[in-house]
Write a protein that holds these residues in place. Structure first.
Motif, mmCIF file in Angstrom:
data_model
loop_
_atom_site.group_PDB
_atom_site.id
_atom_site.type_symbol
_atom_site.label_atom_id
_atom_site.label_comp_id
_atom_site.label_asym_id
_atom_site.label_seq_id
_atom_site.Cartn_x
_atom_site.Cartn_y
_atom_site.Cartn_z
ATOM 1 N N ALA A 83 75.346 39.497 -21.129
ATOM 2 C CA ALA A 83 75.133 40.576 -22.093
ATOM 3 C C ALA A 83 76.265 40.594 -23.122
ATOM 4 C CB ALA A 83 75.040 41.915 -21.377
ATOM 5 N N ALA A 84 77.482 40.304 -22.679
ATOM 6 C CA ALA A 84 78.615 40.279 -23.604
ATOM 7 C C ALA A 84 78.531 39.084 -24.542
ATOM 8 C CB ALA A 84 79.926 40.248 -22.828
ATOM 9 N N ALA B 151 70.386 37.262 -25.372
ATOM 10 C CA ALA B 151 69.381 38.228 -24.910
ATOM 11 C C ALA B 151 68.460 37.628 -23.855
ATOM 12 C CB ALA B 151 68.571 38.738 -26.094
ATOM 13 N N ALA B 152 68.060 36.385 -24.027
ATOM 14 C CA ALA B 152 67.149 35.765 -23.069
ATOM 15 C C ALA B 152 67.809 35.634 -21.698
ATOM 16 C CB ALA B 152 66.708 34.400 -23.572
ATOM 17 N N ALA B 153 69.053 35.199 -21.685
ATOM 18 C CA ALA B 153 69.777 35.058 -20.414
ATOM 19 C C ALA B 153 70.026 36.424 -19.782
ATOM 20 C CB ALA B 153 71.091 34.332 -20.625
ATOM 21 N N HIS C 188 68.964 40.220 -15.601
ATOM 22 C CA HIS C 188 68.605 41.595 -15.256
ATOM 23 C C HIS C 188 67.399 41.613 -14.322
ATOM 24 C CE1 HIS C 188 66.672 45.553 -15.905
ATOM 25 N NE2 HIS C 188 67.919 45.963 -15.767
ATOM 26 N N THR C 189 66.415 40.791 -14.620
ATOM 27 C CA THR C 189 65.219 40.724 -13.777
ATOM 28 C C THR C 189 65.580 40.274 -12.365
ATOM 29 O OG1 THR C 189 63.903 40.178 -15.715
ATOM 30 C CG2 THR C 189 62.925 39.719 -13.573
ATOM 31 N N ARG D 270 71.884 49.775 -18.484
ATOM 32 C CA ARG D 270 72.841 50.150 -19.537
ATOM 33 C C ARG D 270 73.619 48.927 -20.013
ATOM 34 N NH1 ARG D 270 74.147 54.673 -16.326
ATOM 35 N NH2 ARG D 270 76.134 53.727 -15.777
ATOM 36 N N VAL D 271 74.017 48.070 -19.087
ATOM 37 C CA VAL D 271 74.758 46.864 -19.444
ATOM 38 C C VAL D 271 73.880 45.939 -20.295
ATOM 39 C CG1 VAL D 271 75.775 44.743 -18.524
ATOM 40 C CG2 VAL D 271 76.368 46.935 -17.527
ATOM 41 N N ARG D 272 72.639 45.784 -19.881
ATOM 42 C CA ARG D 272 71.717 44.911 -20.604
ATOM 43 C C ARG D 272 71.480 45.446 -22.022
ATOM 44 N NH1 ARG D 272 65.494 44.128 -19.226
ATOM 45 N NH2 ARG D 272 65.429 45.996 -20.460
ATOM 46 N N ALA D 273 71.426 46.764 -22.166
ATOM 47 C CA ALA D 273 71.177 47.367 -23.484
ATOM 48 C C ALA D 273 72.424 47.322 -24.360
ATOM 49 C CB ALA D 273 70.706 48.808 -23.309
ATOM 50 N N GLY D 274 73.556 46.977 -23.774
ATOM 51 C CA GLY D 274 74.782 46.862 -24.549
ATOM 52 C C GLY D 274 75.617 48.120 -24.590
ATOM 53 N N GLN D 275 75.252 49.100 -23.778
ATOM 54 C CA GLN D 275 76.034 50.326 -23.707
ATOM 55 C C GLN D 275 77.097 50.170 -22.631
ATOM 56 O OE1 GLN D 275 73.100 53.199 -22.754
ATOM 57 N NE2 GLN D 275 72.225 53.258 -24.794
ATOM 58 N N PRO D 276 78.226 50.814 -22.796
ATOM 59 C CA PRO D 276 79.268 50.712 -21.765
ATOM 60 C C PRO D 276 78.857 51.441 -20.512
ATOM 61 C CG PRO D 276 79.911 52.283 -23.448
ATOM 62 C CD PRO D 276 78.645 51.634 -23.936
ATOM 63 N N SER D 277 79.279 50.934 -19.373
ATOM 64 C CA SER D 277 78.956 51.612 -18.112
ATOM 65 C C SER D 277 80.078 52.549 -17.800
ATOM 66 C CB SER D 277 78.792 50.610 -16.989
ATOM 67 O OG SER D 277 79.939 49.829 -16.840
#
Length: 88
Positions: free
Chosen positions: A39-40, A44-46, A51-52, A81-88
């Motif tokens: 994610a960082a 996006a595909a990876a 995530h899946t 949240r991590v996948r969406a790019g928001q901080p946890s």
């Protein structure tokens, strides 16, 4: 160690079960770190693939009893949240 045969068996079984649960939790942590890296890296595909895999593993661990239902939900929400790019 116990003297009663059934208790000896129970001790061995509890140890096997503990190790199985530990495999689940350790693998979940590994997959979570993998998700954070992808994610960082803006891949996006990876990130979606990781995530899946992570969510599937969490669901299996909850079904198996290695994780509590609420713990599994919390970990899946954090992964989202991590996948969406928001901080946890």
């Amino acid at each position: 160690m116990a003297n009663i045969a059934s208790q000896k068996k129970r001790i061995l079984r509890a140890e096997r079960e503990r190790l199985e649960n530990r495999r689940y939790t350790s693998t979940i942590k590994t997959y979570f770190r993998r998700l954070e890296v992808s994610a960082a890296g803006d891949d996006a595909a990876a990130a979606d693939a990781d995530h899946t895999q992570l969510v599937s593993l969490i669901d299996k661990a909850v079904k198996r009893g290695a994780l509590h239902k609420n713990t599994g939900s919390r970990k899946k929400a954090r992964a989202a949240r991590v996948r969406a790019g928001q901080p946890s």
